[in-house]
Enzyme design. Structure first.
Site, PDB file in Angstrom:
ATOM      1  N   ASP A   1      -2.348   9.264  -1.043  1.00  0.00           N
ATOM      2  CA  ASP A   1      -0.924   9.121  -1.323  1.00  0.00           C
ATOM      3  C   ASP A   1      -0.688   8.613  -2.738  1.00  0.00           C
ATOM      4  O   ASP A   1      -1.609   8.175  -3.422  1.00  0.00           O
ATOM      5  CB  ASP A   1      -0.259   8.187  -0.296  1.00  0.00           C
ATOM      6  CG  ASP A   1      -1.115   6.965   0.046  1.00  0.00           C
ATOM      7  OD1 ASP A   1      -2.023   6.627  -0.734  1.00  0.00           O
ATOM      8  OD2 ASP A   1      -0.877   6.339   1.086  1.00  0.00           O
TER       9      ASP A   1
ATOM     10  N   GLU B   1       4.648   6.512   8.155  1.00  0.00           N
ATOM     11  CA  GLU B   1       5.266   5.320   8.734  1.00  0.00           C
ATOM     12  C   GLU B   1       5.624   5.566  10.201  1.00  0.00           C
ATOM     13  O   GLU B   1       5.794   6.718  10.612  1.00  0.00           O
ATOM     14  CB  GLU B   1       6.542   4.990   7.948  1.00  0.00           C
ATOM     15  CG  GLU B   1       6.321   4.695   6.473  1.00  0.00           C
ATOM     16  CD  GLU B   1       5.848   3.261   6.229  1.00  0.00           C
ATOM     17  OE1 GLU B   1       5.410   2.585   7.187  1.00  0.00           O
ATOM     18  OE2 GLU B   1       5.904   2.817   5.068  1.00  0.00           O
TER      19      GLU B   1
ATOM     20  N   ASN C   1       2.132  -2.288  10.304  1.00  0.00           N
ATOM     21  CA  ASN C   1       2.988  -1.596  11.279  1.00  0.00           C
ATOM     22  C   ASN C   1       2.301  -0.361  11.865  1.00  0.00           C
ATOM     23  O   ASN C   1       2.944   0.447  12.532  1.00  0.00           O
ATOM     24  CB  ASN C   1       4.326  -1.202  10.618  1.00  0.00           C
ATOM     25  CG  ASN C   1       4.145  -0.225   9.465  1.00  0.00           C
ATOM     26  OD1 ASN C   1       3.038   0.237   9.188  1.00  0.00           O
ATOM     27  ND2 ASN C   1       5.229   0.105   8.779  1.00  0.00           N
TER      28      ASN C   1
ATOM     29  N   HIS D   1       0.854   2.093  10.116  1.00  0.00           N
ATOM     30  CA  HIS D   1       0.875   3.316   9.307  1.00  0.00           C
ATOM     31  C   HIS D   1      -0.525   3.668   8.797  1.00  0.00           C
ATOM     32  O   HIS D   1      -1.375   2.795   8.631  1.00  0.00           O
ATOM     33  CB  HIS D   1       1.906   3.243   8.163  1.00  0.00           C
ATOM     34  CG  HIS D   1       1.543   2.393   6.997  1.00  0.00           C
ATOM     35  ND1 HIS D   1       2.461   1.591   6.349  1.00  0.00           N
ATOM     36  CD2 HIS D   1       0.378   2.206   6.320  1.00  0.00           C
ATOM     37  CE1 HIS D   1       1.878   0.980   5.345  1.00  0.00           C
ATOM     38  NE2 HIS D   1       0.608   1.330   5.310  1.00  0.00           N
TER      39      HIS D   1
HETATM   40  C1  F6R Z   1      -3.116   3.405   0.693  1.00  0.00           C
HETATM   41  C2  F6R Z   1      -2.711   3.709   2.055  1.00  0.00           C
HETATM   42  C3  F6R Z   1      -2.128   2.659   2.949  1.00  0.00           C
HETATM   43  C4  F6R Z   1      -3.009   1.422   3.046  1.00  0.00           C
HETATM   44  C5  F6R Z   1      -2.388   0.400   3.974  1.00  0.00           C
HETATM   45  C6  F6R Z   1      -3.176  -0.888   4.010  1.00  0.00           C
HETATM   46  O1  F6R Z   1      -3.625   4.557   0.070  1.00  0.00           O
HETATM   47  O2  F6R Z   1      -2.817   4.811   2.428  1.00  0.00           O
HETATM   48  O3  F6R Z   1      -1.953   3.203   4.223  1.00  0.00           O
HETATM   49  O4  F6R Z   1      -4.273   1.789   3.501  1.00  0.00           O
HETATM   50  O5  F6R Z   1      -1.080   0.127   3.586  1.00  0.00           O
HETATM   51  O6  F6R Z   1      -3.075  -1.510   2.761  1.00  0.00           O
HETATM   52  P1  F6R Z   1      -3.984  -2.756   2.362  1.00  0.00           P
HETATM   53  O7  F6R Z   1      -5.390  -2.254   2.314  1.00  0.00           O
HETATM   54  O8  F6R Z   1      -3.501  -3.193   1.023  1.00  0.00           O
HETATM   55  O9  F6R Z   1      -3.786  -3.779   3.435  1.00  0.00           O
END
Ligand code: F6R
Length: 241
Positions: free
Chosen positions: A67, A143, A136, A138
């Site tokens: 992403d 989301e 959450n 995701h």
């Molecule tokens: C980032 C991504 C997000 C993160 C998630 C966890 O490329 O795809 O889904 O993996 O938000 O983020 P952290 O690792 O910062 O807790």
């Protein structure tokens, strides 16, 4: 699912870095799906160390990141493009032309998303997809919602995600409100998946991922339908299992 629980983030960094590099050792022209955020920092660091020690060669590897924010200059320190270069690509021998990102600044984002799917297909599909998970539930920027979005698409970030990600920005108002992300179908097509979770704030999502109903209200729960998923968790993330 293969659930591995570790005492420390350091151990997960070594295990996950080895797992990703093991894929490259088994197939030198592997296609890696990569994630940003705090979770993959130690795995990337270990991948760099293995490269520096001469244990692994990335010269034939291709990568696709999950992403990218919309309307954020790729040169901005908070773009995922900058993150990946700083934390991995600048330290290994992957050719720049083998590195792929969704372009969140494309004029026509729908065309950009469709082209990204074609690029993944043309590369032969993703051999291993590294994932973190949002508090959450995701995965990538898919989301919680009332339906699964299949392919790469534009997404309006939830308040909770903007809040989570604001720690990287000077103020919460600077966090982009939209992103482009691979879809659930794009992720599920990866041949293998490695998902890592650290910390207590991920425990509820991990519990749902493993034991809950498969529902778009917890996008990560769809991984129950994938046949090759490894989870690497610290004790806090595994505390509700
Ligand atoms: C980032 C991504 C997000 C993160 C998630 C966890 O490329 O795809 O889904 O993996 O938000 O983020 P952290 O690792 O910062 O807790």
């Amino acid at each position: 699912m293969n659930v591995l629980i570790y005492d420390t983030e350091e151990q997960i960094g070594i295990a996950a870095g080895n797992y990703m590099c093991g894929q490259v050792l088994a197939k030198s022209n592997s296609v890696l799906g990569l994630a940003t955020g705090s979770t993959p920092l130690k795995p990337y660091n270990h991948m760099i160390q293995l490269y520096q020690q001469g244990a692994v060669d990335f010269s034939q590897v291709t990568t696709f990141n999950l992403d990218e924010y919309c309307k954020l200059d790729v040169k901005d320190e908070n773009s995922y493009h900058s993150f990946m270069h700083k934390n991995l690509f600048d330290h290994i021998n992957i050719p720049e032309e083998n590195i792929h990102f969704l372009n969140g600044n494309a004029e026509d984002l729908e065309t950009e998303c469709a082209a990204y799917e074609e690029r993944i297909k043309a590369a032969g599909g993703i051999d291993i997809q590294l994932l973190g998970i949002g508090s959450n539930g995701h995965i990538a920027f898919n989301e919680p919602s009332d339906s699964f979005q299949r392919w790469s698409h534009v997404v309006a970030l939830k308040e909770s995600t903007i809040q989570d990600n604001s720690r990287f920005f000077k103020s919460i108002n600077e966090v982009p409100t939209h992103a482009v992300t691979m879809g659930i179908g794009s992720i599920m097509q990866a041949k293998r998946i490695l998902i890592i979770a650290l910390g207590e704030n991920k425990a509820k999502a991990i519990k749902q991922l493993i034991d809950g109903h498969v529902t778009p209200a917890c996008p990560a729960s769809v991984l129950q339908f994938h046949t090759d998923v490894t989870l690497m968790l610290d004790k806090a993330a595994a505390s509700l299992l």
